[in-house]
Design a protein around this motif. Structure first.
Motif: not given
Lengths: 594, 594
Positions: B300-305, B38-50, B105-113
């Motif tokens: 490092g996460i920026q590199g992944l992103s 659910g949290i990743l869904d919200e992060a995805a929405k914000l990052n993709q749309d805005i 761990l969770l923040a890292t996935a959000c940071c990647e997005m």
């Protein structure tokens, strides 16, 4: 920090790797080393003083479109005038059309200097060379006399019009058409994109060479013809007439080589552009291929050139920038970063790659001279086959390496490398086009596999391996170079394994083999550049023993080659594994999993 | 083609590589997979749309300086408002200062997005995170309460002021000074360069953290203190006061991340900027290092992103672009280039590298959570040592790979890749800063060798090798994955050889060892990413056997890991050879030969 032509290394490579004196003797060219040095001196002077200063300016002030006409960057007109008036455009073209008829070997060193000085500027001369080659190959005698001397003089330039929006690597998809007229001319219609110097203000006319289809042409690549479409019509007396029906619609906004105008050209929007058929109908692609081999080689030289410029800049920065104490504790003061091991490694990676690529490229230029001008037909044929094998390597390998080397050039600069004013970033941007235009690396690799390896059942490929064995044996016999033998032998083994894999599986498992095509190209390029580096080291050792020449230069030459063997050549084994064991991981991969 | 967060792979990696549920249980975090989704869904929405729509705009319209103030790119204010109002800035910061206290761990996935969506934008939040970390480490309770909640709310942001013209990688050379005042504050003087978001209009204040020397400080790195210097003074009641004595002199004109303002800041030209000492005098660098480990991981996460964004764009282009017939002759029609073997290979190289880097990075984030929050001290200590070993790999390896992968992204596009409008070139330019800032790859490699390998005599390094042996054994036992075992075992052997070489020779031959420092970092990164790819494949095989989940996804996961083993891992052997046999070719090289 200005570009300085690396004349010492150029001369060493010409003489001891590309066997300049032997090539000149075989060709009956009446030049000795001293005269060659004199010509390179003149080329260096022109390029360092007049061309190189336009490189950064051109990046900051790219060419632009104004009222349908392209205005080039500041200083380009002056540089073009100096270049063409100095006779450099005709350096290697035949005397019969106004050229100087000098060997490609010599022209290659000059080409390297020009492209190190300003790749964007050099492209105009490179495309003109291409157009001249095409006309020499397939043009009528009248065409040759009408167009080529004025392209050599710089009054006119040439352009190559192949690509269309739907037809990039795949020229079978070309749609531009040419309708025959009662007077023997054609009306040409179509849109061409990515046309380098498709419009500019450096010369009064542009001779566009255009691929198009006649109404009766078969589909695919066998239905494409080649046409001359001048920007301005040429009257019978040679004077310029009205504008032809060609418009420059726009210029691309590019990552690099920004000063080089990349045009979208529209042919025939006002009734049809007047065109003249070159050679026979439907043989356009064949003519283009002759020209393309020359152009591909030149793009390979561009790769070498941009690496050299990036290296000089990084080296000079590293020698001046003071930062951090040495890791060996030899002093408590911060030192110039050139003393730090990783900076040394990066600079050696640049230097060794450049010297390997230069050695391989000049050697290939020598093969071209023999292939085209030797008196003995069988020697010509053998050299031609070798030259043609090397062209995709010079093009593909030099240009792929130029990405890595210009990237290292940025890295050596640290944070300053990311600032555009420093100039290192420009090389990184400029280099990125090289593995793409004149046929992507994959296209080169297909050529290497199909026409150059499989067609003769590996004869040329494996003959090189035999020659490399001899070099390995020579290295083993000299104590100071003996450590270089094993890495070169290992790389040669990896190469033989891959050639065998390609020969054995290209029919029954084409997808597996072609999955490794670019890796094979890289492996072969690594090996060839390493081989000629080793040959250079052998020559340096010989000279050092004679005690005649510059000791520091010779020591550096041998040490750089040794770095190549220990640091760079081991990659070949990894590539062989990926090609042979990894083919099915690509071929069997379901694209819906992407 | 818009960015779509790869949530399926993210969740798979969190659960099966980084052991999300175990980590959460160990930490007593009350979250299950569904809530994480659910949290990743919200992060995805914000990052993709805005956020994502501002990426290209920001590149075309970079931030600029106007009347001494920085104006950011269009859409950045709105994105920053949405980001901070959504609570994302505080995601992993403690609840005591207004954060949400969620695992890294969770923040890292959000940071990647966020970084996939717009790296230039994300930098503002990344630097604010860094400032928050530094204050949490060394700030007084009053400082924490005064500054951090308003940095989390987005009213204020943070900046890190380390670099000076003469002091880049070498902070011992810092010259900025801080003079103590009778009221306990300091007057700060000096010029700082490369200050990311050193000025901007996204928030009403900026909390500059500045390294400077007090008058009595010893020379070198032991004489550097850390100061808070707010852009605008903060009154006792928390309201904003007058402007502090800090000026933004200029912004850099950069190769990439153009929307991110990189400022030259002048402190104290009008009598001295008011600063507040953080922690104790002369311990500034120590505080910075705590913060820097976090910042280095984020880079490092920026590199992944940026690799992920480049991959998505290349894949989508390759699926649409029709060009040339297949090499296997399966049809006479031109096909989408995604079917051509070399394009497949390039996309697999991108995908396999990304999945390996993601697996390694998320695993490392999990180690950080355990290291900082596990109840058992000995488990914390062990995880901390492992986390600290991994940080230079995540930073150094992900970012070095991002150069190669974004370059392949351009290559897949052919000529279109070189045209800026396509967008592929932007990733290639943006990525180039990553191996440079927050410590170049050489700095990471020195850290890996010195603090992370030699200091504990290779204990952590070799413990990883033992764990990898177990994975090799597991692979061998499963028929469908057995081919992956040997390449992983070979890479592990190469790694052990190099660790041993480093341990044995760092004292007697430091120049030889450090000549291979970056190569060791690459080797270790290749191995770790490969190891976690193999672990992912094992988990996928298990799931596929259970028959519960998405079959195509699992097949792709295993096939991608296998590609990694066959195509990428063999590089480790070549690197080991270069490190061990090639050390003296660098160490003994006379720099006057450059």
């Amino acid at each position: 920090m200005p570009y300085i032509a690396p004349q010492k290394d150029m001369m060493f490579t010409l003489e001891h790797v590309a066997n300049l004196n032997q090539v000149f003797a075989d060709l009956g060219v009446d030049l000795d080393s001293e005269m060659v040095t004199g010509i390179l001196d003149e080329a260096a002077k022109l390029n360092q003083d007049i061309v190189a200063p336009t490189n950064r300016t051109g990046d900051v002030k790219p060419s632009y479109l104004h009222d349908g006409k392209v205005i080039t960057s500041p200083g380009f007109k002056e540089a073009f005038k100096a270049y063409t008036e100095g006779g450099w455009q005709g350096l290697s073209h035949p005397e019969s059309v106004g050229g100087q008829g000098l060997p490609k070997l010599l022209a290659t060193a000059c080409c390297e200097m020009l492209n190190s000085s300003n790749m964007s500027f050099a492209l105009c001369t490179l495309l003109t060379d291409g157009a001249i080659e095409a006309l020499l190959t397939a043009g009528s005698e009248r065409m040759k006399q009408q167009y080529i001397p004025r392209m050599i003089s710089g009054e006119w330039t040439g352009s190559m019009n192949l690509t269309e929006p739907q037809a990039g690597s795949d020229l079978a998809l070309v749609r531009s058409r040419a309708e025959p007229q009662p007077d023997g001319t054609y009306k040409v219609f179509g849109t061409k994109i990515f046309i380098t110097y498709g419009d500019h203000d450096l010369a009064e006319n542009i001779i566009h060479l255009v691929l198009a289809r006649t109404p009766t042409a078969p589909e695919g690549i066998r239905g494409i013809s080649l046409f001359i479409v001048p920007k301005r019509m040429v009257n019978a007396d040679g004077s310029l007439g009205a504008a032809n029906d060609v418009q420059c619609l726009s210029l691309e906004h590019k990552l690099g080589i920004k000063a080089s105008p990349t045009a979208v050209l529209q042919f025939g929007d006002n009734g049809g552009a007047t065109g003249y058929l070159v050679g026979e109908e439907n043989r356009g692609l064949e003519y283009m291929f002759v020209m393309m081999n020359a152009a591909r080689f030149s793009v390979g030289i561009q790769g070498l050139s941009v690496m050299e410029t990036a290296y000089q800049q990084a080296r000079d920065y590293a020698a001046e920038r003071i930062q951090s104490r040495p890791v060996d504790g030899s002093t408590r003061e911060a030192v110039a970063i050139i003393h730090h091991p990783d900076v040394k490694r990066m600079l050696l990676m640049m230097k060794a790659t450049i010297e390997g690529c230069r050695a391989m490229s000049y050697y290939t230029a020598g093969l071209s001279d023999i292939a085209h001008h030797h008196a003995d037909e069988s020697i010509r044929a053998k050299a031609l086959a070798q030259y043609e094998f090397m062209v995709p390597l010079v093009k593909g390998f030099n240009t792929e390496q130029s990405i890595e080397i210009t990237s290292l050039g940025v890295q050596v600069h640290g944070g300053m490398g990311f600032i555009e004013e420093t100039g290192a970033a420009q090389h990184y941007r400029d280099a990125r086009i090289l593995p793409i235009y004149e046929g992507t690396t994959a296209i080169q690799a297909n050529d290497l596999i199909g026409r150059k390896t499989i067609r003769d059942n590996g004869a040329v490929a494996l003959n090189f391996a035999d020659q490399i064995d001899e070099t390995v044996a020579q290295l083993s016999r000299i104590e100071s170079l003996a450590t270089m033998a094993q890495p070169l032998a290992n790389a040669n083994t990896a190469y033989r394994q891959v050639v065998t894999f390609v020969l054995n599986h290209s029919k029954n498992q084409p997808n597996h083999v072609f999955a490794g095509s670019v890796l094979y190209l890289k492996l072969a390029g690594l090996l060839m550049a390493g081989w000629h580096s080793a040959r250079a080291a052998l020559a340096a050792q010989q000279q050092a023993q004679n005690g005649t020449a510059d000791e520091l230069f010779l020591t550096g030459k041998m040490a750089t080659a040794n770095f190549y063997m220990q640091h760079i050549l081991p990659q070949t084994t990894a590539l062989a594994q990926a090609i042979i064991a990894g083919g099915d991981t690509v071929a069997d991969f379901d694209v819906s999993c992407f």
